[in-house]
Design an enzyme around this catalytic site. Structure first.
Site, PDB file in Angstrom:
ATOM      1  N   ASP A  21       0.834  -1.212   0.000  1.00 20.79           N
ATOM      2  CA  ASP A  21       0.000   0.000   0.000  1.00 20.79           C
ATOM      3  C   ASP A  21       0.865   1.258   0.000  1.00 20.79           C
ATOM      4  O   ASP A  21       1.975   1.257   0.524  1.00 20.79           O
ATOM      5  CB  ASP A  21      -0.916  -0.039   1.242  1.00 20.79           C
ATOM      6  CG  ASP A  21      -2.100   0.895   1.101  1.00 20.79           C
ATOM      7  OD1 ASP A  21      -2.360   1.386  -0.017  1.00 20.79           O
ATOM      8  OD2 ASP A  21      -2.784   1.137   2.124  1.00 20.79           O
ATOM      9  N   ASN A  69     -10.979  -2.513  -5.324  1.00 23.14           N
ATOM     10  CA  ASN A  69     -10.199  -1.626  -6.199  1.00 23.14           C
ATOM     11  C   ASN A  69     -10.851  -1.434  -7.578  1.00 23.14           C
ATOM     12  O   ASN A  69     -10.517  -0.486  -8.294  1.00 23.14           O
ATOM     13  CB  ASN A  69      -8.761  -2.136  -6.372  1.00 23.14           C
ATOM     14  CG  ASN A  69      -7.890  -1.993  -5.138  1.00 23.14           C
ATOM     15  OD1 ASN A  69      -6.977  -2.785  -4.902  1.00 23.14           O
ATOM     16  ND2 ASN A  69      -8.139  -0.975  -4.309  1.00 23.14           N
TER      17      ASN A  69
HETATM   18  C1  IPE Z   1      -5.511  -2.716  -0.155  1.00 21.68           C
HETATM   19  O1  IPE Z   1      -5.136  -1.388  -0.360  1.00 21.68           O
HETATM   20  C2  IPE Z   1      -5.504  -3.454  -1.466  1.00 21.68           C
HETATM   21  C3  IPE Z   1      -4.201  -3.623  -2.088  1.00 21.68           C
HETATM   22  C4  IPE Z   1      -3.040  -3.270  -1.608  1.00 21.68           C
HETATM   23  C5  IPE Z   1      -4.257  -4.264  -3.376  1.00 21.68           C
HETATM   24  P1  IPE Z   1      -6.226  -0.243  -0.518  1.00 21.68           P
HETATM   25  O2  IPE Z   1      -5.480   1.032  -0.648  1.00 21.68           O
HETATM   26  O3  IPE Z   1      -7.178  -0.576  -1.601  1.00 21.68           O
HETATM   27  O4  IPE Z   1      -7.000  -0.334   0.883  1.00 21.68           O
HETATM   28  P2  IPE Z   1      -7.841   0.732   1.680  1.00 21.68           P
HETATM   29  O5  IPE Z   1      -8.857   1.288   0.729  1.00 21.68           O
HETATM   30  O6  IPE Z   1      -6.886   1.804   2.126  1.00 21.68           O
HETATM   31  O7  IPE Z   1      -8.427  -0.007   2.829  1.00 21.68           O
HETATM   32  C1  IPE Z   2      -1.561   0.245  -3.366  1.00 24.60           C
HETATM   33  O1  IPE Z   2      -1.343   1.616  -3.399  1.00 24.60           O
HETATM   34  C2  IPE Z   2      -1.807  -0.340  -4.742  1.00 24.60           C
HETATM   35  C3  IPE Z   2      -3.186  -0.786  -4.982  1.00 24.60           C
HETATM   36  C4  IPE Z   2      -4.148  -0.755  -4.117  1.00 24.60           C
HETATM   37  C5  IPE Z   2      -3.465  -1.317  -6.294  1.00 24.60           C
HETATM   38  P1  IPE Z   2      -2.536   2.637  -3.412  1.00 24.60           P
HETATM   39  O2  IPE Z   2      -2.913   2.929  -4.814  1.00 24.60           O
HETATM   40  O3  IPE Z   2      -3.662   2.169  -2.543  1.00 24.60           O
HETATM   41  O4  IPE Z   2      -1.848   3.913  -2.762  1.00 24.60           O
HETATM   42  P2  IPE Z   2      -2.487   4.922  -1.721  1.00 24.60           P
HETATM   43  O5  IPE Z   2      -3.020   4.108  -0.575  1.00 24.60           O
HETATM   44  O6  IPE Z   2      -3.570   5.660  -2.443  1.00 24.60           O
HETATM   45  O7  IPE Z   2      -1.345   5.801  -1.321  1.00 24.60           O
HETATM   46 MG    MG Z   3      -4.069   2.382  -0.570  1.00 26.51          MG
END
Ligand code: IPE
Ligand code: IPE
Ligand code: MG
Length: 250
Positions: A21, A69
Site C-alpha cells: 500500500d 479496487n
Molecule cells: C488494499 O489497499 C488493497 C491492495 C493493496 C491491493 P487499498 O489502498 O485498496 O485499501 P484501503 O482502501 O486503504 O483499505
Molecule cells: C496500493 O497503493 C496499490 C493498490 C491498491 C493497487 P494505493 O494505490 O492504494 O496507494 P495509496 O493508498 O492511495 O497511497
Molecule cells: Mg491504498
C-alpha cells in the site's frame, strides 16, 4: 552486523503475505501521477521476492488488486491491468531462472482477457519451479472467497455428497482459493494504514502483523529483512501460556 545477519535462518516464516500500500501517496509526494506510483512499486515487488527467495521463504502472497479496487477511476484500473500484463511478460524469464512458481488467487475470471492470457501463460511456464511460490492476489477479497466457498459447500450438501455434521475447518480450507497453501505466519502492510482491507481473513487467524509507515515504492530488501527480524522477536502463543511453549518453536 547488518540486518540480514541478525535473522535466524532456522526460524524463517514459510509464508509471508504483503498488503502493498501507498503507491498513490508516494506519487503525490513527488508531484507525479498515481500511475507512476504503481509503476515504481514493481521494483519493490522484485526486491521483496528476491529477499524472500534468499531467506528461504516458500510462499509469498502479494495483494496486488482487491475486489474493492474495481471501484477506482477507470483510468487507474486500466493502467493497473496494463501494468500487470506488461510486468508478467517482462518478468517471466527471470521468474523461471530463479525457481519461482507463479500462482494467482481471487476472481481471476473477472480480469480482462489480456491479463488472463498473460497470467495463465506465466503460471503454466513456471509450474514446475519449486524454490518459492509467488501468489498474486488479483481481484481478491476474503469475503468474496468465503462466500464462494460457502456456496460450493452448500451445493455438496444439497447433492447429498456432504454431511453438514462433518464440515470441519479443513472443509473450509479445501474450498478457499488458498487451498493447499499454509496460513501466513507474517503479514506486512506498508504505508502506515493499520487495517486488513478484506485480505485473507480466514487465513490470518494466528498471523503476526507487521505495520510500517514506509510507502510501498520505498520498500526494499532491507525493509523486508526488518520485518522478518521483527517477526522473530514475537512469541507466538496460539492461545497457550508462555511456559507451555518450546523455546525452539516458531
Ligand atoms: C488494499 O489497499 C488493497 C491492495 C493493496 C491491493 P487499498 O489502498 O485498496 O485499501 P484501503 O482502501 O486503504 O483499505
Ligand atoms: C496500493 O497503493 C496499490 C493498490 C491498491 C493497487 P494505493 O494505490 O492504494 O496507494 P495509496 O493508498 O492511495 O497511497
Ligand atoms: Mg491504498
Amino acid at each position: 552486523m547488518n540486518l540480514k545477519e541478525q535473522i535466524d535462518p532456522k526460524r524463517i516464516p514459510l509464508h509471508v503475505a504483503i498488503i502493498m500500500d501507498g503507491n498513490g501517496r508516494w506519487a503525490k509526494q513527488k508531484g507525479e501521477s498515481r500511475i507512476m506510483g504503481h509503476i515504481s512499486g514493481v521494483e519493490s515487488v522484485r526486491e521483496s521476492l528476491t529477499a524472500a527467495t534468499e531467506l528461504g521463504v516458500k510462499h509469498l502472497t502479494l495483494y496486488a488488486f482487491s475486489t474493492e479496487n474495481w471501484n477506482r477511476p477507470k483510468e487507474e484500473v486500466d493502467a493497473l491491468m496494463n501494468l500487470l500484463v506488461n510486468t508478467i511478460a517482462q518478468e517471466i524469464a527471470s521468474l523461471s531462472e530463479n525457481g519461482v512458481r507463479l500462482k494467482a488467487i481471487g476472481d481471476i475470471d473477472n480480469l480482462p482477457e489480456s491479463c488472463k492470457a498473460a497470467l495463465f501463460k506465466a503460471i503454466d511456464q513456471t509450474s514446475n519451479n519449486t524454490t518459492i511460490e509467488l501468489i498474486l492476489a488479483l481481484s481478491y477479497s476474503s469475503r468474496w472467497e468465503i462466500v464462494n466457498a460457502t456456496r460450493k459447500i452448500a451445493e455438496m450438501v444439497k447433492k447429498g455428497t456432504l454431511d453438514p455434521a462433518s464440515i470441519s475447518e479443513d472443509t473450509i480450507h479445501q474450498h478457499l482459493t488458498t487451498k493447499g497453501i499454509p496460513d501466513p505466519e507474517l503479514l506486512i502492510r506498508t504505508s502506515g494504514e493499520k487495517r486488513i482491507s478484506n485480505f485473507l481473513l480466514w487465513q490470518c487467524a494466528y498471523t503476526e502483523f507487521y505495520f510500517t509507515k514506509t510507502l510501498w515504492p520505498d520498500f526494499k530488501k532491507e525493509h523486508f529483512y526488518e520485518a522478518i527480524a521483527a517477526y522473530q522477536q514475537r512469541e507466538r502463543r496460539f492461545g497457550m501460556v508462555s511456559e507451555q511453549l518450546n523455546s525452539d518453536a516458531h
